[in-house]
Design a protein around this motif. Structure first.
Motif, short mmCIF file in Angstrom:
data_model
loop_
_atom_site.label_atom_id
_atom_site.label_comp_id
_atom_site.label_asym_id
_atom_site.label_seq_id
_atom_site.Cartn_x
_atom_site.Cartn_y
_atom_site.Cartn_z
N TRP A 34 0.85 -1.20 0.00
CA TRP A 34 0.00 0.00 0.00
C TRP A 34 0.88 1.24 0.00
N GLY A 52 1.66 -3.25 3.61
CA GLY A 52 0.31 -3.51 3.13
C GLY A 52 -0.65 -3.45 4.30
N PRO A 137 -8.68 2.78 0.62
CA PRO A 137 -7.52 3.36 -0.05
C PRO A 137 -7.53 4.90 -0.03
N TYR A 140 -6.48 5.84 3.53
CA TYR A 140 -5.07 5.48 3.68
C TYR A 140 -4.18 6.50 2.97
N SER A 160 -0.38 -1.65 -4.69
CA SER A 160 -1.59 -2.26 -4.13
C SER A 160 -2.69 -1.21 -3.94
N LEU A 161 -2.27 -0.02 -3.53
CA LEU A 161 -3.20 1.09 -3.31
C LEU A 161 -3.80 1.55 -4.64
N SER A 164 -6.27 -1.05 -5.92
CA SER A 164 -7.51 -0.98 -5.13
C SER A 164 -8.39 0.16 -5.62
#
Length: 189
Positions: A34, A52, A137, A140, A160-161, A164
């Motif tokens: 992330w 993550g 996300p 975050y 990963s972010l 998403s």
């Protein structure tokens, strides 16, 4: 009703976007990237920490030496945005799967006529699941620089972010396309 045209275009769009979206959200949820922390004090220049929502990995890029399951010494996993993501991302995935089952029953390409009401309901479910997987996300990212990180580290958004985000948007758009089926229900009444 156009002769020979069984499945409306909007339904096809929804049935392409939503499975693609759930795939991206799934990868974004399970992969430990992330955010990336690099250029930390007392570490080699090519040392990168990947965080993550489930795991922390470290990698020394020049040696291709990667090791996951790193200890959370800074209380990263205790942070509210990470905890919220741990709850909402799997919930979103489950709701998306359920929405796709309802969508498949509604679109029913093997029948003469799709079930517009069912397809519309699946659209609402998929919009909701997309919103559910868009909140973590977003939050975050907003808190990216406030979450605990090693001293002097340079923080960047991880793949990963991004996945998403993309997956959530595809689910929302696919859900909107399927929700257009309600228009057909209103016309029939």
């Amino acid at each position: 009703h156009v002769p020979g045209m069984r499945t409306p275009t909007a339904m096809i769009v929804g049935m392409v976007l939503c499975p693609s979206g759930i795939l991206l959200v799934f990868v974004g949820t399970v992969t430990p990237n992330w955010r990336q922390v690099s250029h930390m004090s007392n570490k080699p220049i090519d040392f990168v920490l990947e965080q993550g929502i489930w795991d922390i990995c470290r990698e020394q890029q020049s040696m291709h030496d990667r090791l996951c399951g790193q200890a959370d010494e800074l209380g990263y996993f205790e942070q509210v945005p990470v905890r919220v993501a741990q709850g909402m991302m799997p919930t979103s995935l489950a709701l998306t799967l359920l929405g796709l089952v309802v969508a498949a029953l509604g679109v029913r390409c093997w029948q003469k006529e799709p079930r517009h009401l069912l397809a519309g309901v699946s659209g609402l479910m998929l919009i909701l699941s997309g919103l559910l997987s868009l909140v973590p996300p977003s939050w975050y990212t907003h808190e990216l620089w406030a979450l605990p990180a090693p001293d002097g580290g340079k923080l960047v958004v991880g793949y990963s972010l991004v996945l998403s985000y993309l997956g959530s948007c595809m689910e929302i758009l696919g859900g909107l396309a399927l929700a257009l089926s309600f228009h057909h229900c209103c016309k029939e009444r």
